[in-house]
Design an enzyme around this catalytic site. Structure first.
Site, PDB file in Angstrom:
ATOM      1  N   CYS A  62       0.739  -1.227   0.151  1.00  0.00           N
ATOM      2  CA  CYS A  62       0.090   0.075  -0.032  1.00  0.00           C
ATOM      3  C   CYS A  62       0.877   1.272  -0.106  1.00  0.00           C
ATOM      4  O   CYS A  62       1.929   1.464   0.784  1.00  0.00           O
ATOM      5  CB  CYS A  62      -0.893   0.012   1.164  1.00  0.00           C
ATOM      6  SG  CYS A  62      -2.114   1.427   1.216  1.00  0.00           S
ATOM      7  N   CYS A  66       0.104   4.732   7.055  1.00  0.00           N
ATOM      8  CA  CYS A  66      -0.485   4.500   8.208  1.00  0.00           C
ATOM      9  C   CYS A  66       0.679   3.782   9.199  1.00  0.00           C
ATOM     10  O   CYS A  66       1.152   2.979   8.892  1.00  0.00           O
ATOM     11  CB  CYS A  66      -1.576   4.093   8.069  1.00  0.00           C
ATOM     12  SG  CYS A  66      -2.794   4.404   6.826  1.00  0.00           S
ATOM     13  N   CYS A  69       0.553   0.360  10.363  1.00  0.00           N
ATOM     14  CA  CYS A  69      -0.145  -0.700   9.320  1.00  0.00           C
ATOM     15  C   CYS A  69       1.034  -1.582   8.907  1.00  0.00           C
ATOM     16  O   CYS A  69       1.944  -0.991   8.152  1.00  0.00           O
ATOM     17  CB  CYS A  69      -0.663  -0.071   8.417  1.00  0.00           C
ATOM     18  SG  CYS A  69      -1.690  -1.309   7.123  1.00  0.00           S
ATOM     19  N   CYS A 106     -15.785  -9.538   5.759  1.00  0.00           N
ATOM     20  CA  CYS A 106     -15.318  -8.219   5.527  1.00  0.00           C
ATOM     21  C   CYS A 106     -14.173  -8.198   4.352  1.00  0.00           C
ATOM     22  O   CYS A 106     -13.411  -9.042   4.781  1.00  0.00           O
ATOM     23  CB  CYS A 106     -14.870  -7.381   6.838  1.00  0.00           C
ATOM     24  SG  CYS A 106     -14.453  -5.782   6.391  1.00  0.00           S
ATOM     25  N   CYS A 138     -19.216  -6.838   3.741  1.00  0.00           N
ATOM     26  CA  CYS A 138     -18.785  -5.469   4.096  1.00  0.00           C
ATOM     27  C   CYS A 138     -17.516  -5.390   3.299  1.00  0.00           C
ATOM     28  O   CYS A 138     -16.684  -6.397   2.811  1.00  0.00           O
ATOM     29  CB  CYS A 138     -18.347  -5.551   5.750  1.00  0.00           C
ATOM     30  SG  CYS A 138     -17.268  -4.019   6.098  1.00  0.00           S
ATOM     31  N   CYS A 198     -19.576   1.254   9.148  1.00  0.00           N
ATOM     32  CA  CYS A 198     -18.630   0.866  10.012  1.00  0.00           C
ATOM     33  C   CYS A 198     -17.456   1.674  10.066  1.00  0.00           C
ATOM     34  O   CYS A 198     -16.560   1.806   9.379  1.00  0.00           O
ATOM     35  CB  CYS A 198     -18.264  -0.761   9.650  1.00  0.00           C
ATOM     36  SG  CYS A 198     -17.147  -1.460  10.534  1.00  0.00           S
ATOM     37  N   ARG A 270     -17.598  -3.506  18.018  1.00  0.00           N
ATOM     38  CA  ARG A 270     -16.853  -4.679  17.938  1.00  0.00           C
ATOM     39  C   ARG A 270     -15.515  -4.746  18.585  1.00  0.00           C
ATOM     40  O   ARG A 270     -14.669  -3.618  18.453  1.00  0.00           O
ATOM     41  CB  ARG A 270     -16.719  -4.505  16.279  1.00  0.00           C
ATOM     42  CG  ARG A 270     -15.846  -6.064  15.886  1.00  0.00           C
ATOM     43  CD  ARG A 270     -15.972  -6.286  14.369  1.00  0.00           C
ATOM     44  NE  ARG A 270     -17.435  -6.253  14.048  1.00  0.00           N
ATOM     45  CZ  ARG A 270     -17.870  -5.365  13.238  1.00  0.00           C
ATOM     46  NH1 ARG A 270     -16.779  -4.317  12.392  1.00  0.00           N
ATOM     47  NH2 ARG A 270     -19.284  -5.465  12.589  1.00  0.00           N
TER      48      ARG A 270
HETATM   49  N1  SAM Z   1      -6.637   0.120   3.254  1.00  0.00           N
HETATM   50  C1  SAM Z   1      -7.871   0.350   3.687  1.00  0.00           C
HETATM   51  C2  SAM Z   1      -8.030   1.570   4.626  1.00  0.00           C
HETATM   52  O1  SAM Z   1      -7.202   1.750   5.419  1.00  0.00           O
HETATM   53  O2  SAM Z   1      -9.151   2.088   4.895  1.00  0.00           O
HETATM   54  C3  SAM Z   1      -8.660  -0.674   4.288  1.00  0.00           C
HETATM   55  C4  SAM Z   1      -7.749  -1.539   4.927  1.00  0.00           C
HETATM   56  S1  SAM Z   1      -7.081  -1.050   6.577  1.00  0.00           S
HETATM   57  C5  SAM Z   1      -6.072  -2.344   7.025  1.00  0.00           C
HETATM   58  C6  SAM Z   1      -8.518  -1.272   7.658  1.00  0.00           C
HETATM   59  C7  SAM Z   1      -8.122  -0.778   9.145  1.00  0.00           C
HETATM   60  O3  SAM Z   1      -7.405  -1.868   9.842  1.00  0.00           O
HETATM   61  C8  SAM Z   1      -7.433   0.568   9.429  1.00  0.00           C
HETATM   62  O4  SAM Z   1      -8.138   1.726   9.287  1.00  0.00           O
HETATM   63  C9  SAM Z   1      -6.928   0.157  11.001  1.00  0.00           C
HETATM   64  O5  SAM Z   1      -7.908   0.964  11.876  1.00  0.00           O
HETATM   65  C10 SAM Z   1      -6.797  -1.225  11.097  1.00  0.00           C
HETATM   66  N2  SAM Z   1      -5.451  -1.783  11.319  1.00  0.00           N
HETATM   67  C11 SAM Z   1      -4.434  -1.678  10.259  1.00  0.00           C
HETATM   68  N3  SAM Z   1      -3.413  -2.176  10.948  1.00  0.00           N
HETATM   69  C12 SAM Z   1      -3.763  -2.147  12.248  1.00  0.00           C
HETATM   70  C13 SAM Z   1      -3.007  -2.604  13.209  1.00  0.00           C
HETATM   71  N4  SAM Z   1      -1.582  -3.079  13.341  1.00  0.00           N
HETATM   72  N5  SAM Z   1      -3.480  -2.931  14.667  1.00  0.00           N
HETATM   73  C14 SAM Z   1      -4.732  -2.704  14.734  1.00  0.00           C
HETATM   74  N6  SAM Z   1      -5.638  -2.195  13.794  1.00  0.00           N
HETATM   75  C15 SAM Z   1      -4.879  -1.925  12.608  1.00  0.00           C
HETATM   76  C1  DTB Z   2     -11.184  -2.986  11.787  1.00  0.00           C
HETATM   77  O1  DTB Z   2     -11.439  -2.131  12.352  1.00  0.00           O
HETATM   78  N1  DTB Z   2     -10.130  -3.858  12.086  1.00  0.00           N
HETATM   79  C2  DTB Z   2      -9.805  -4.979  10.862  1.00  0.00           C
HETATM   80  C3  DTB Z   2     -10.949  -4.324   9.842  1.00  0.00           C
HETATM   81  N2  DTB Z   2     -11.621  -3.358  10.370  1.00  0.00           N
HETATM   82  C4  DTB Z   2     -10.575  -4.219   8.415  1.00  0.00           C
HETATM   83  C5  DTB Z   2      -8.536  -4.918  10.500  1.00  0.00           C
HETATM   84  C6  DTB Z   2      -7.259  -5.406  11.643  1.00  0.00           C
HETATM   85  C7  DTB Z   2      -6.022  -5.341  11.117  1.00  0.00           C
HETATM   86  C8  DTB Z   2      -4.973  -5.759  11.889  1.00  0.00           C
HETATM   87  C9  DTB Z   2      -3.803  -5.855  11.377  1.00  0.00           C
HETATM   88  C10 DTB Z   2      -3.587  -6.724  10.303  1.00  0.00           C
HETATM   89  O2  DTB Z   2      -4.003  -7.947  10.699  1.00  0.00           O
HETATM   90  O3  DTB Z   2      -3.138  -6.525   9.410  1.00  0.00           O
HETATM   91 FE1  SF4 Z   3      -2.769   1.141   3.395  1.00  0.00          FE
HETATM   92 FE2  SF4 Z   3      -2.786   0.194   5.791  1.00  0.00          FE
HETATM   93 FE3  SF4 Z   3      -3.188   2.492   5.706  1.00  0.00          FE
HETATM   94 FE4  SF4 Z   3      -5.153   0.780   4.749  1.00  0.00          FE
HETATM   95  S1  SF4 Z   3      -4.566   1.128   6.821  1.00  0.00           S
HETATM   96  S2  SF4 Z   3      -4.372   2.738   3.797  1.00  0.00           S
HETATM   97  S3  SF4 Z   3      -3.799  -0.703   3.968  1.00  0.00           S
HETATM   98  S4  SF4 Z   3      -1.433   1.522   4.935  1.00  0.00           S
END
Ligand code: SAM
Ligand code: DTB
Ligand code: SF4
Length: 332
Positions: A62, A66, A69, A106, A138, A198, A270
């Site tokens: 990506c 973030c 992430c 989802c 979702c 959500c 959740r």
């Molecule tokens: N790329 C899209 C976005 O950012 O909206 C969708 C996927 S993103 C991985 C969805 C959500 O996962 C993020 O908004 C964040 O709240 C959660 N998330 C990502 N990495 C995480 C982590 N290491 N621990 C907890 N939540 C995480």
């Molecule tokens: C949300 O709030 N948590 C989920 C889902 N929506 C998409 C994602 C959690 C991701 C945790 C880190 C990972 O497994 O990459």
């Molecule tokens: Fe990309 Fe992760 Fe940020 Fe979603 S949360 S926009 S997958 S870097």
């Protein structure tokens, strides 16, 4: 009573100020959980928990930064980037999740935003196919335009996940490649359709309690309030800027969930990422405090989640039952 002047409200459309939310958050824990459990019982069956499953249809690579992430291309986290999954693979994974008791799937994509073209067309096909199989679908695909939201609606999408993640002030500290307002704009585009919303966030990223409560304030003051609010505990992944974050205390998680439950009475709250680090007793208190949804399956998107067998044991021990899916369309 320490908190006679604090009235947990069950009314929607009440506007909250930050102090009211902080006052709730800081109540003695037993009092806070009792208030939250009371609101929970008034609005939901306290023995039913919705089970959702995540399918990472497009993993890694990506462009965003973030800080939490593991899927951001710029961090070296060992997450292998994949192309978009095939329809058949997604159908099979969704079917397995359904058999294991999930009422919602989802579909997550590591995209900054959706681009019109063959990949989005494929995602629309996935939504159509899973919706036909009677699943609540979702998607979480990053930023979307009004037109893309309309196309997802036409395909039968039930919910769109787009987290605000934290307070608008702290957002700048964890992400530089987009702004908090961009998130609000996408949420607005979802709200122009009948797709349910959500939206939630993450705790344990170094934010203050004020930031946490400010995030809950934004969610609670939305009209209508989000139909589901995921509360994630940061999964600190090696290679991300947050790799050394101390795990958030279970009591902080319980306080965040209880506060969310009181100010978002009708919402599905959740207990999302981070359950792997929580004891069964800690999770039980989260359910007591009003959490009524989880992600099940051995993996979240890229990180581990409790085994299905452990969750089944927890549900048995607590007498919890999975909630049936809601296939009724949200109409406005
Ligand atoms: N790329 C899209 C976005 O950012 O909206 C969708 C996927 S993103 C991985 C969805 C959500 O996962 C993020 O908004 C964040 O709240 C959660 N998330 C990502 N990495 C995480 C982590 N290491 N621990 C907890 N939540 C995480
Ligand atoms: C949300 O709030 N948590 C989920 C889902 N929506 C998409 C994602 C959690 C991701 C945790 C880190 C990972 O497994 O990459
Ligand atoms: Fe990309 Fe992760 Fe940020 Fe979603 S949360 S926009 S997958 S870097």
């Amino acid at each position: 009573m320490l908190s006679q002047n604090i009235q947990p409200t069950n009314q929607e459309n009440k506007s909250y100020d930050l102090q009211e939310i902080l006052d709730l958050y800081h109540l003695p824990l037993m009092e806070l959980v009792f208030k939250a459990a009371t609101v929970h019982r008034d609005h939901h069956d306290p023995n039913k928990v919705q089970i959702s499953s995540l399918i990472s249809i497009k993993t890694g690579g990506c462009a965003e930064d973030c800080g939490y992430c593991p899927q951001a291309a710029r961090y070296h986290t060992g997450v292998k980037g994949n192309d978009l999954m095939s329809l058949e693979e997604v159908e099979q994974m969704a079917e397995n999740a359904k058999q294991a008791g999930s009422s919602r799937v989802c579909l997550g994509a590591a995209w900054r935003n959706v681009k019109d073209g063959p990949e989005f067309d494929n995602v629309l096909e996935m939504v159509r196919s899973l919706t036909k199989k009677n699943m609540e679908v979702c998607c979480t695909l990053g930023m979307i335009t009004e037109n893309q939201a309309k196309r997802l609606e036409e395909a039968g999408l039930y919910a769109y996940n787009h987290n605000i993640d934290t307070s608008s002030d702290y957002y700048k500290e964890i992400i530089s490649t987009r702004a908090f307002e961009d998130r609000i704009e996408t949420i607005g585009n979802v709200r122009k359709t009948s797709i349910t919303l959500c939206s939630g966030g993450i705790i344990g990223m170094g934010e203050t309690i004020e930031d946490r409560c400010a995030m809950l304030k934004v969610l609670a003051n939305m009209t209508p309030q989000p139909e589901s609010v995921p509360i994630n505990a940061l999964v600190a992944v090696e290679g991300t800027p947050m790799e050394d974050m101390e795990p958030v205390s279970i009591f902080e998680m319980i306080r965040t969930i209880a506060t969310a439950r009181i100010i978002l009475p009708n919402t599905q709250v959740r207990l999302s990422a981070g359950r792997n680090q929580m004891s069964p007793e800690g999770q039980a208190l989260c359910f007591m405090a009003g959490a009524n949804s989880i992600f099940s399956g051995d993996k979240l998107l890229t990180t581990p989640n409790p085994l299905a067998s452990e969750d089944a044991k927890l549900f048995r021990e607590l007498g919890l039952k999975p909630q049936a899916q809601n296939t009724e369309r949200h109409s406005r």
